[in-house]
Design an enzyme around this catalytic site. Sequence first.
Site, PDB file in Angstrom:
ATOM      1  N   CYS A  76       8.809  28.541 -42.566  1.00  0.00           N
ATOM      2  CA  CYS A  76       9.938  29.281 -43.151  1.00  0.00           C
ATOM      3  C   CYS A  76       9.864  29.192 -44.685  1.00  0.00           C
ATOM      4  O   CYS A  76       8.915  29.686 -45.278  1.00  0.00           O
ATOM      5  CB  CYS A  76      11.266  28.796 -42.564  1.00  0.00           C
ATOM      6  SG  CYS A  76      12.650  29.937 -42.889  1.00  0.00           S
ATOM      7  N   HIS A 178      10.286  30.112 -36.877  1.00  0.00           N
ATOM      8  CA  HIS A 178      10.470  28.687 -36.595  1.00  0.00           C
ATOM      9  C   HIS A 178       9.778  28.335 -35.278  1.00  0.00           C
ATOM     10  O   HIS A 178      10.338  28.570 -34.210  1.00  0.00           O
ATOM     11  CB  HIS A 178      11.966  28.356 -36.511  1.00  0.00           C
ATOM     12  CG  HIS A 178      12.642  28.388 -37.829  1.00  0.00           C
ATOM     13  ND1 HIS A 178      12.667  27.302 -38.683  1.00  0.00           N
ATOM     14  CD2 HIS A 178      13.300  29.383 -38.466  1.00  0.00           C
ATOM     15  CE1 HIS A 178      13.325  27.629 -39.792  1.00  0.00           C
ATOM     16  NE2 HIS A 178      13.708  28.888 -39.677  1.00  0.00           N
ATOM     17  N   GLU A 180       9.405  25.539 -33.916  1.00  0.00           N
ATOM     18  CA  GLU A 180      10.159  24.498 -33.209  1.00  0.00           C
ATOM     19  C   GLU A 180      11.347  25.060 -32.427  1.00  0.00           C
ATOM     20  O   GLU A 180      11.949  24.365 -31.614  1.00  0.00           O
ATOM     21  CB  GLU A 180      10.625  23.406 -34.194  1.00  0.00           C
ATOM     22  CG  GLU A 180      11.769  23.787 -35.112  1.00  0.00           C
ATOM     23  CD  GLU A 180      11.404  24.656 -36.305  1.00  0.00           C
ATOM     24  OE1 GLU A 180      12.296  24.890 -37.136  1.00  0.00           O
ATOM     25  OE2 GLU A 180      10.240  25.106 -36.412  1.00  0.00           O
TER      26      GLU A 180
END
Length: 196
Positions: A76, A178, A180
């Site tokens: 990001c 992202h 994750e």
Amino acid sequence: MTGIINYGAGNIFSLTAALDRLTIPYGMIQTESELEAYDRIIIPGVGHAGAAMRKLQATGLAESIRLLKKPVLGICVGMQLLTAYSEEGDSPLLEIIPLKTLHFEKRIAKKVPHMGWNQVFHENRSALFADIKKDAYFYFVHSYFIEYNATFTAAFTDYGLKFSASIQDGNFYGVQFHPEKSGEAGERLLLNFSNL
């Protein structure tokens, strides 16, 4: 082992939770001397690219990151930091990859920020995307984007315009989304990075 640069501008909790799920060992880096202890480095980040850059400079990490020869992944804002310049705060950044970070506003007719799931099309055979579908979905939250460039773009997304969802130059990698928070595809990408 993976080192996470903890400079006060990161989405540290969601990232470490994902690494824990994947049993990828990691530690935190707060000073230049701690970089040596790790095989690969993640630069997370949320918020303002200019402010994040000032924090990296204040910790003395900015110049050391530029000189790294081991794999580095920016996530990001961490990816945006790898570029030369951001319109956010009219800020020079790390200048590792010669691209610009630009604002969606006035360039697209869609809602800003770009938030939610979108398809990512990888190209240039980046090792980050090994065993990931060519059109997998990843989770995005951002108002600024990195311009598309066939030389440095490892994957692209379309949101009213085509932009770099992932960039790469040598040992430096970046993803705008992202991983994750991106389910199975995101976990595969984090595993791929941990194996570089």
